[in-house]
Motif scaffolding. Structure first.
Motif, PDB file in Angstrom:
ATOM      1  N   ASN A  44      -5.187   3.740  -1.594  1.00 41.46           N
ATOM      2  CA  ASN A  44      -5.329   3.088  -2.909  1.00 41.46           C
ATOM      3  C   ASN A  44      -4.178   3.380  -3.866  1.00 41.46           C
ATOM      4  O   ASN A  44      -3.992   2.670  -4.844  1.00 41.46           O
ATOM      5  N   LYS A  47      -1.492   0.843  -5.089  1.00 38.23           N
ATOM      6  CA  LYS A  47      -1.956  -0.462  -5.566  1.00 38.23           C
ATOM      7  C   LYS A  47      -1.596  -0.630  -7.043  1.00 38.23           C
ATOM      8  O   LYS A  47      -1.404   0.353  -7.763  1.00 38.23           O
ATOM      9  N   GLN A  87      -7.897  -4.908  -7.304  1.00 35.05           N
ATOM     10  CA  GLN A  87      -7.276  -3.678  -7.801  1.00 35.05           C
ATOM     11  C   GLN A  87      -5.963  -3.956  -8.544  1.00 35.05           C
ATOM     12  O   GLN A  87      -4.967  -3.262  -8.368  1.00 35.05           O
ATOM     13  N   ASN A 125      -1.223  -9.725  -0.408  1.00 32.41           N
ATOM     14  CA  ASN A 125      -2.432  -9.343   0.310  1.00 32.41           C
ATOM     15  C   ASN A 125      -3.528 -10.385   0.095  1.00 32.41           C
ATOM     16  O   ASN A 125      -3.792 -10.785  -1.045  1.00 32.41           O
ATOM     17  N   GLU A 126      -4.104 -10.864   1.177  1.00 35.17           N
ATOM     18  CA  GLU A 126      -5.361 -11.640   1.131  1.00 35.17           C
ATOM     19  C   GLU A 126      -5.305 -12.911   0.281  1.00 35.17           C
ATOM     20  O   GLU A 126      -6.175 -13.135  -0.549  1.00 35.17           O
ATOM     21  N   GLN A 205      -4.990  -7.097   9.322  1.00 32.05           N
ATOM     22  CA  GLN A 205      -5.750  -5.933   8.823  1.00 32.05           C
ATOM     23  C   GLN A 205      -6.624  -5.329   9.919  1.00 32.05           C
ATOM     24  O   GLN A 205      -6.688  -4.121  10.072  1.00 32.05           O
ATOM     25  N   HIS A 207     -10.123  -5.274  10.497  1.00 28.18           N
ATOM     26  CA  HIS A 207     -11.420  -4.625  10.230  1.00 28.18           C
ATOM     27  C   HIS A 207     -12.425  -5.274  11.179  1.00 28.18           C
ATOM     28  O   HIS A 207     -12.967  -6.343  10.906  1.00 28.18           O
ATOM     29  N   TRP A 293     -13.568   4.272   4.196  1.00 27.70           N
ATOM     30  CA  TRP A 293     -14.163   3.435   3.143  1.00 27.70           C
ATOM     31  C   TRP A 293     -15.437   2.736   3.601  1.00 27.70           C
ATOM     32  O   TRP A 293     -16.221   2.276   2.784  1.00 27.70           O
TER      33      TRP A 293
HETATM   34  C1  XIL Z   1     -10.057  -0.333   0.238  1.00 27.82           C
HETATM   35  C2  XIL Z   1     -10.053   1.184   0.142  1.00 27.82           C
HETATM   36  O1  XIL Z   1     -10.153   1.721   1.442  1.00 27.82           O
HETATM   37  C3  XIL Z   1     -11.199   1.658  -0.719  1.00 27.82           C
HETATM   38  O2  XIL Z   1     -11.114   3.054  -0.948  1.00 27.82           O
HETATM   39  C4  XIL Z   1     -11.212   0.918  -2.054  1.00 27.82           C
HETATM   40  O3  XIL Z   1     -12.372   1.276  -2.772  1.00 27.82           O
HETATM   41  C5  XIL Z   1     -11.180  -0.576  -1.849  1.00 27.82           C
HETATM   42  O4  XIL Z   1     -10.075  -0.918  -1.037  1.00 27.82           O
HETATM   43  N1  XIL Z   1      -8.359  -4.597   2.453  1.00 27.82           N
HETATM   44  C6  XIL Z   1      -7.271  -3.957   1.890  1.00 27.82           C
HETATM   45  C7  XIL Z   1      -7.401  -2.544   1.462  1.00 27.82           C
HETATM   46  O5  XIL Z   1      -6.173  -4.531   1.833  1.00 27.82           O
HETATM   47  O6  XIL Z   1      -6.607  -2.272   0.338  1.00 27.82           O
HETATM   48  C8  XIL Z   1      -8.840  -2.171   1.185  1.00 27.82           C
HETATM   49  O7  XIL Z   1      -8.903  -0.774   0.918  1.00 27.82           O
HETATM   50  C9  XIL Z   1      -9.711  -2.547   2.364  1.00 27.82           C
HETATM   51  C10 XIL Z   1      -9.681  -4.032   2.597  1.00 27.82           C
END
Ligand code: XIL
Length: 325
Positions: A44, A47, A87, A125-126, A205, A207, A293
């Motif tokens: 974080n 950011k 953020q 990002n995103e 990313q 996830h 997270w």
């Molecule tokens: C997440 C962090 O891991 C958390 O601690 C925070 O509360 C929110 O953001 N995509 C991204 C990351 O690009 O910056 C995010 O990180 C997770 C999803």
């Protein structure tokens, strides 16, 4: 711990192995991080809202803690992130006339401070839409609200002008292996690059959860991005133990699911190795299960075990599958 092989060492002929870290994980797991990772990302701390919460007020303590750890140990970093709907403080969006100028100042100040250690920046990002069949862009981003799609090329032009030559300029997104979103990401990057290459790397990313995306979808995504001439960074890898939309109260921490989790980790790293000529780095989004997270996200209070190390810093079965080749 010394007899356990180092991830970064094991993968030295393939790509960098990274982790998202923060001052707390560095304090607690510094030795583990030094041993296994040769790329670090601030989870974080770099950011926008973390480094410039108010106009002209820069707060670098936390990012410096991470960057100084990286410098002392000779570990290069990925910068995360400049242009995002999340953020990011409201003040930058309140005055359209100064927003680009402020963004450039931000890139100069933050990019400059870490220019010695950062080899890649997630410039944007995103920015892609999650939904199929409509606009390719995320319309609810305040950047899109102010400038429409033009902010994307503008941000990358700025980054190219301001950041040191050779810094990888990354477009980073999630659901990156879903065919619809993948194609929107590709179309977006084509438009940004239509007058010359600005985006040279796509950040996947990643996830994920066991079986989702499928291994075929991952291969297809990597191939399609690579066919665009893009380098690939796996930027935020974690594998949740939970099903999507799992019923509340579902027993998830079972040996069966742990096995699926470990197997999936093994399978996806086999894919990464197969495409090593296109992939520069694979970064895990955290260091240990408990500090990830995903504990408490997306379901409040619900834990997860998404990474390769337990909270004692012990390698899990997934770790052994990743190094088993
Ligand atoms: C997440 C962090 O891991 C958390 O601690 C925070 O509360 C929110 O953001 N995509 C991204 C990351 O690009 O910056 C995010 O990180 C997770 C999803």
């Amino acid at each position: 711990m010394s007899e356990i092989v180092s991830l970064a060492e094991k993968y030295k002929d393939y790509f960098k192995i990274g982790a998202a870290v923060n001052p707390r994980s560095i304090a607690k797991y510094g030795d583990l991080i030094k041993k296994h990772f040769n790329s670090l990302t601030c989870e974080n701390e770099m950011k926008f809202i973390s480094v410039q919460p108010e106009r002209g007020v820069f707060t670098f303590d936390a990012a410096d803690t991470v960057a100084n750890f990286a410098r002392e140990n000779g570990i290069p970093m990925r910068g995360h992130t400049f242009v995002w709907h999340g953020q990011t403080p409201r003040w930058i969006f309140e005055d359209k006339d100064s927003a680009y100028e402020e963004l450039a100042k931000h890139m100069e100040t933050v990019g400059g401070r870490y220019a010695d250690i950062v080899y890649a920046w997630d410039v944007v990002n995103e920015a892609a839409n999650d939904a199929d069949g409509g606009n390719i862009y995320r319309e609810r981003s305040p950047w899109y609200g102010l400038f429409g799609e033009s902010y994307l090329k503008e941000a990358f032009k700025m980054a190219k002008r301001i950041l040191p030559a050779g810094t990888k300029l990354v477009y980073n997104d999630y659901n990156e292996s879903n065919p619809g979103k993948r194609d929107r990401i590709i179309e977006m990057i084509r438009r940004i690059n239509d007058e010359g290459i600005l985006v040279d790397t796509v950040g996947m990313q990643s996830h994920w959860r066991p079986g989702s995306p499928s291994l075929d979808m991952i291969c297809e995504a990597i191939e399609k991005y690579a066919a665009e001439g893009l380098r690939i960074h796996i930027t935020e890898l974690d594998v949740s133990m939970h099903e999507w939309n799992e019923a509340p109260g579902t027993v998830w921490d079972t040996p069966e699911r742990a096995e699926e989790h470990a197997k999936y980790y093994g399978d996806i790293f086999a894919i990464f190795r197969k495409y090593k000529d296109h992939i520069d780095s694979v970064t895990l989004w955290g260091v240990t299960d408990g500090t990830s997270w995903l504990n408490g996200f997306p379901v409040r209070g619900r834990p997860d075990k998404a990474l390769l190390f337990t909270d004692d810093g012990m390698p899990k079965e997934a770790f052994y599958r990743v190094i088993d080749f």
